[in-house]
Design a protein around this motif. Sequence first.
Motif, PDB file in Angstrom:
ATOM      1  N   GLU A  17       7.740   1.410 -18.739  1.00 21.38           N
ATOM      2  CA  GLU A  17       8.825   1.508 -17.774  1.00 21.38           C
ATOM      3  C   GLU A  17       8.302   1.945 -16.409  1.00 21.38           C
ATOM      4  O   GLU A  17       8.812   1.510 -15.366  1.00 21.38           O
ATOM      5  CB  GLU A  17       9.886   2.488 -18.281  1.00 21.38           C
ATOM      6  N   GLU A  18       7.287   2.775 -16.434  1.00 24.47           N
ATOM      7  CA  GLU A  18       6.669   3.181 -15.170  1.00 24.47           C
ATOM      8  C   GLU A  18       6.041   1.975 -14.474  1.00 24.47           C
ATOM      9  O   GLU A  18       6.171   1.813 -13.255  1.00 24.47           O
ATOM     10  CB  GLU A  18       5.611   4.256 -15.436  1.00 24.47           C
ATOM     11  N   LEU A  19       5.392   1.100 -15.253  1.00 20.56           N
ATOM     12  CA  LEU A  19       4.805  -0.116 -14.680  1.00 20.56           C
ATOM     13  C   LEU A  19       5.903  -1.059 -14.187  1.00 20.56           C
ATOM     14  O   LEU A  19       5.761  -1.706 -13.142  1.00 20.56           O
ATOM     15  CB  LEU A  19       3.925  -0.807 -15.712  1.00 20.56           C
ATOM     16  N   ALA A  20       6.982  -1.137 -14.949  1.00 21.74           N
ATOM     17  CA  ALA A  20       8.088  -2.003 -14.527  1.00 21.74           C
ATOM     18  C   ALA A  20       8.700  -1.516 -13.221  1.00 21.74           C
ATOM     19  O   ALA A  20       9.076  -2.327 -12.362  1.00 21.74           O
ATOM     20  CB  ALA A  20       9.144  -2.054 -15.628  1.00 21.74           C
ATOM     21  N   ASP A  21       8.781  -0.195 -13.076  1.00 19.44           N
ATOM     22  CA  ASP A  21       9.329   0.347 -11.833  1.00 19.44           C
ATOM     23  C   ASP A  21       8.421   0.000 -10.646  1.00 19.44           C
ATOM     24  O   ASP A  21       8.904  -0.331  -9.557  1.00 19.44           O
ATOM     25  CB  ASP A  21       9.472   1.866 -11.967  1.00 19.44           C
ATOM     26  N   ILE A  22       7.117   0.049 -10.851  1.00 16.81           N
ATOM     27  CA  ILE A  22       6.184  -0.338  -9.786  1.00 16.81           C
ATOM     28  C   ILE A  22       6.365  -1.807  -9.441  1.00 16.81           C
ATOM     29  O   ILE A  22       6.367  -2.202  -8.269  1.00 16.81           O
ATOM     30  CB  ILE A  22       4.731  -0.048 -10.219  1.00 16.81           C
ATOM     31  N   ALA A  23       6.511  -2.658 -10.471  1.00 17.35           N
ATOM     32  CA  ALA A  23       6.694  -4.095 -10.230  1.00 17.35           C
ATOM     33  C   ALA A  23       7.968  -4.339  -9.424  1.00 17.35           C
ATOM     34  O   ALA A  23       7.981  -5.184  -8.509  1.00 17.35           O
ATOM     35  CB  ALA A  23       6.738  -4.836 -11.557  1.00 17.35           C
ATOM     36  N   ARG A  24       9.037  -3.627  -9.760  1.00 18.33           N
ATOM     37  CA  ARG A  24      10.288  -3.817  -9.006  1.00 18.33           C
ATOM     38  C   ARG A  24      10.123  -3.382  -7.544  1.00 18.33           C
ATOM     39  O   ARG A  24      10.665  -4.017  -6.634  1.00 18.33           O
ATOM     40  CB  ARG A  24      11.409  -3.035  -9.683  1.00 18.33           C
ATOM     41  N   GLU A  56      -2.067 -14.356  -3.062  1.00 20.84           N
ATOM     42  CA  GLU A  56      -2.149 -13.661  -4.338  1.00 20.84           C
ATOM     43  C   GLU A  56      -2.732 -12.264  -4.137  1.00 20.84           C
ATOM     44  O   GLU A  56      -3.740 -12.087  -3.445  1.00 20.84           O
ATOM     45  CB  GLU A  56      -2.999 -14.454  -5.335  1.00 20.84           C
ATOM     46  N   PHE A  57      -2.085 -11.287  -4.779  1.00 18.81           N
ATOM     47  CA  PHE A  57      -2.502  -9.890  -4.683  1.00 18.81           C
ATOM     48  C   PHE A  57      -2.611  -9.317  -6.096  1.00 18.81           C
ATOM     49  O   PHE A  57      -2.074  -9.894  -7.057  1.00 18.81           O
ATOM     50  CB  PHE A  57      -1.492  -9.063  -3.876  1.00 18.81           C
ATOM     51  N   ALA A  58      -3.269  -8.183  -6.197  1.00 22.70           N
ATOM     52  CA  ALA A  58      -3.356  -7.469  -7.472  1.00 22.70           C
ATOM     53  C   ALA A  58      -3.320  -5.980  -7.192  1.00 22.70           C
ATOM     54  O   ALA A  58      -3.854  -5.512  -6.183  1.00 22.70           O
ATOM     55  CB  ALA A  58      -4.628  -7.845  -8.219  1.00 22.70           C
ATOM     56  N   VAL A  59      -2.677  -5.243  -8.101  1.00 21.60           N
ATOM     57  CA  VAL A  59      -2.598  -3.788  -7.978  1.00 21.60           C
ATOM     58  C   VAL A  59      -3.190  -3.176  -9.238  1.00 21.60           C
ATOM     59  O   VAL A  59      -2.763  -3.504 -10.356  1.00 21.60           O
ATOM     60  CB  VAL A  59      -1.140  -3.314  -7.786  1.00 21.60           C
ATOM     61  N   LEU A  60      -4.183  -2.312  -9.059  1.00 20.18           N
ATOM     62  CA  LEU A  60      -4.790  -1.588 -10.177  1.00 20.18           C
ATOM     63  C   LEU A  60      -4.132  -0.220 -10.270  1.00 20.18           C
ATOM     64  O   LEU A  60      -4.191   0.576  -9.339  1.00 20.18           O
ATOM     65  CB  LEU A  60      -6.293  -1.433  -9.961  1.00 20.18           C
ATOM     66  N   ILE A  61      -3.484   0.033 -11.419  1.00 17.82           N
ATOM     67  CA  ILE A  61      -2.863   1.335 -11.689  1.00 17.82           C
ATOM     68  C   ILE A  61      -3.861   2.126 -12.529  1.00 17.82           C
ATOM     69  O   ILE A  61      -4.134   1.779 -13.684  1.00 17.82           O
ATOM     70  CB  ILE A  61      -1.515   1.169 -12.430  1.00 17.82           C
ATOM     71  N   ARG A 117       0.827  -1.205   0.000  1.00 17.43           N
ATOM     72  CA  ARG A 117       0.000   0.000   0.000  1.00 17.43           C
ATOM     73  C   ARG A 117       0.863   1.258   0.000  1.00 17.43           C
ATOM     74  O   ARG A 117       0.520   2.275  -0.635  1.00 17.43           O
ATOM     75  CB  ARG A 117      -0.906  -0.045   1.235  1.00 17.43           C
ATOM     76  N   GLU A 118       1.993   1.195   0.691  1.00 18.08           N
ATOM     77  CA  GLU A 118       2.880   2.364   0.784  1.00 18.08           C
ATOM     78  C   GLU A 118       3.711   2.565  -0.473  1.00 18.08           C
ATOM     79  O   GLU A 118       4.249   3.658  -0.681  1.00 18.08           O
ATOM     80  CB  GLU A 118       3.804   2.211   1.995  1.00 18.08           C
ATOM     81  N   SER A 119       3.829   1.544  -1.293  1.00 19.61           N
ATOM     82  CA  SER A 119       4.701   1.640  -2.463  1.00 19.61           C
ATOM     83  C   SER A 119       3.994   2.154  -3.710  1.00 19.61           C
ATOM     84  O   SER A 119       4.652   2.391  -4.728  1.00 19.61           O
ATOM     85  CB  SER A 119       5.313   0.261  -2.765  1.00 19.61           C
ATOM     86  N   VAL A 120       2.685   2.335  -3.674  1.00 18.67           N
ATOM     87  CA  VAL A 120       1.951   2.834  -4.840  1.00 18.67           C
ATOM     88  C   VAL A 120       1.246   4.131  -4.457  1.00 18.67           C
ATOM     89  O   VAL A 120       1.229   4.540  -3.298  1.00 18.67           O
ATOM     90  CB  VAL A 120       0.919   1.795  -5.335  1.00 18.67           C
ATOM     91  N   ARG A 121       0.660   4.770  -5.472  1.00 18.14           N
ATOM     92  CA  ARG A 121      -0.039   6.019  -5.224  1.00 18.14           C
ATOM     93  C   ARG A 121      -1.375   5.774  -4.507  1.00 18.14           C
ATOM     94  O   ARG A 121      -1.928   4.676  -4.547  1.00 18.14           O
ATOM     95  CB  ARG A 121      -0.299   6.732  -6.553  1.00 18.14           C
ATOM     96  N   LYS A 122      -1.887   6.825  -3.872  1.00 20.42           N
ATOM     97  CA  LYS A 122      -3.150   6.692  -3.149  1.00 20.42           C
ATOM     98  C   LYS A 122      -4.316   6.384  -4.082  1.00 20.42           C
ATOM     99  O   LYS A 122      -5.281   5.732  -3.685  1.00 20.42           O
ATOM    100  CB  LYS A 122      -3.445   7.982  -2.364  1.00 20.42           C
ATOM    101  N   ALA A 123      -4.218   6.861  -5.320  1.00 16.66           N
ATOM    102  CA  ALA A 123      -5.308   6.626  -6.261  1.00 16.66           C
ATOM    103  C   ALA A 123      -5.341   5.182  -6.751  1.00 16.66           C
ATOM    104  O   ALA A 123      -6.379   4.710  -7.239  1.00 16.66           O
ATOM    105  CB  ALA A 123      -5.192   7.575  -7.444  1.00 16.66           C
ATOM    106  N   ASP A 124      -4.227   4.473  -6.639  1.00 20.63           N
ATOM    107  CA  ASP A 124      -4.172   3.084  -7.094  1.00 20.63           C
ATOM    108  C   ASP A 124      -4.795   2.153  -6.042  1.00 20.63           C
ATOM    109  O   ASP A 124      -4.913   2.506  -4.869  1.00 20.63           O
ATOM    110  CB  ASP A 124      -2.732   2.686  -7.376  1.00 20.63           C
TER     111      ASP A 124
END
Length: 358
Positions: free
Chosen positions: A283-290, A271-276, A255-262
């Motif tokens: 590359e922005e998505l890859a950075d989130i994955a890392r 199993e988890f999922a993140v909605l961007i 939760r702390e690693s992504v934006r509040k809107a996500d």
Amino acid sequence: MRFRPSPATVAVASLLCLLVGLVYLAMQIRTVFSDQLKQEYAGLVLETVERAESARDQVRVWQQLPVDHPADASGYRTARAELARRLASLDALMNASPSAVPQVMSSALSADANLTDTDNLLSNASSYWRAQRDANSADVRVRTIHIARTLIALAALLFCMLVTAVGMYAKRNRLLAGQSFEFERASLHDPMTGLPNRRKLLAALEEAAATPAHQASIQKIAVLYIDLDGFKQVNDSLGHRAGDEFLIAVSVRFRESVRKADVVARIGGDEFAVLIRTFSTEEELADIARRLIACVANTDAQMGIGHVRASIGIASFPDLVDDYRRLVAAADDAMYHVKRSGKNGYAFVTAAGRSAVS
């Protein structure tokens, strides 16, 4: 122990007070009508006394005239007869009184009665019935004041009951609204981690995919599907309590690693999922994955486990997947491709449906 009456107790007590007040009000009104009748009756008796006194005055006038002429004697007798008739009417009226009253002496009713006795009778009757009329009038005034105060008290009680009922209704509505909110939240969130569940994720995905009327282009969205590698061994070796603690800790880091809107959701198990909701480049998505992979590794290191990692599949709309409703399934497929390729990494779903592993 502090006594806190229930709403039903308050309602019953208020109704009892209202009933007692209405009974008291009815009794007071009935007494007022009775006193008014007594007052009118006393006034009627006083009018009869005044007529008798007028007849007595006529007799007094005839007494002062000489009785040499027979006509004068006839007028005197007529006046005495009229006085006797008025006294008889007064006696009949007093005897008809519903309450006990002083009785008229029979000797004072005859045509040749002693006029001194007649004067005393009329004086006593006038004094008595004037006192009765004044007492009844005062009683009517007092009871009218009581009725007014009772009406004010009943109006205040009804107002308080209304305010109490409105307050109880509002409190119940707030309670039901709170319970409804809790039930809705429980149905849309994971009870252990507090993250949204699959149902909440799909609803958020539907909302994010809806293109606002003022935007000409389609909103770019993505889903990152995360599976924890080696998590089963945590439950098997350290117990489910340790596994639950790991899931809670990693959920906080996600939760702390992504934006509040996500939206970070727990799909089930490990199993988890993140909605961007919006992004610019892959590359922005890859950075989130890392960052998400680092969250798992850091949690593993903090708890001293040593073997829990993450495999992540990435699907974006409309670039790689042309139907946003297939984003979760496509990201899930890409995640399994990472697992088959060695785990602990991420992969994009290609436009052709294949996964590119990184």
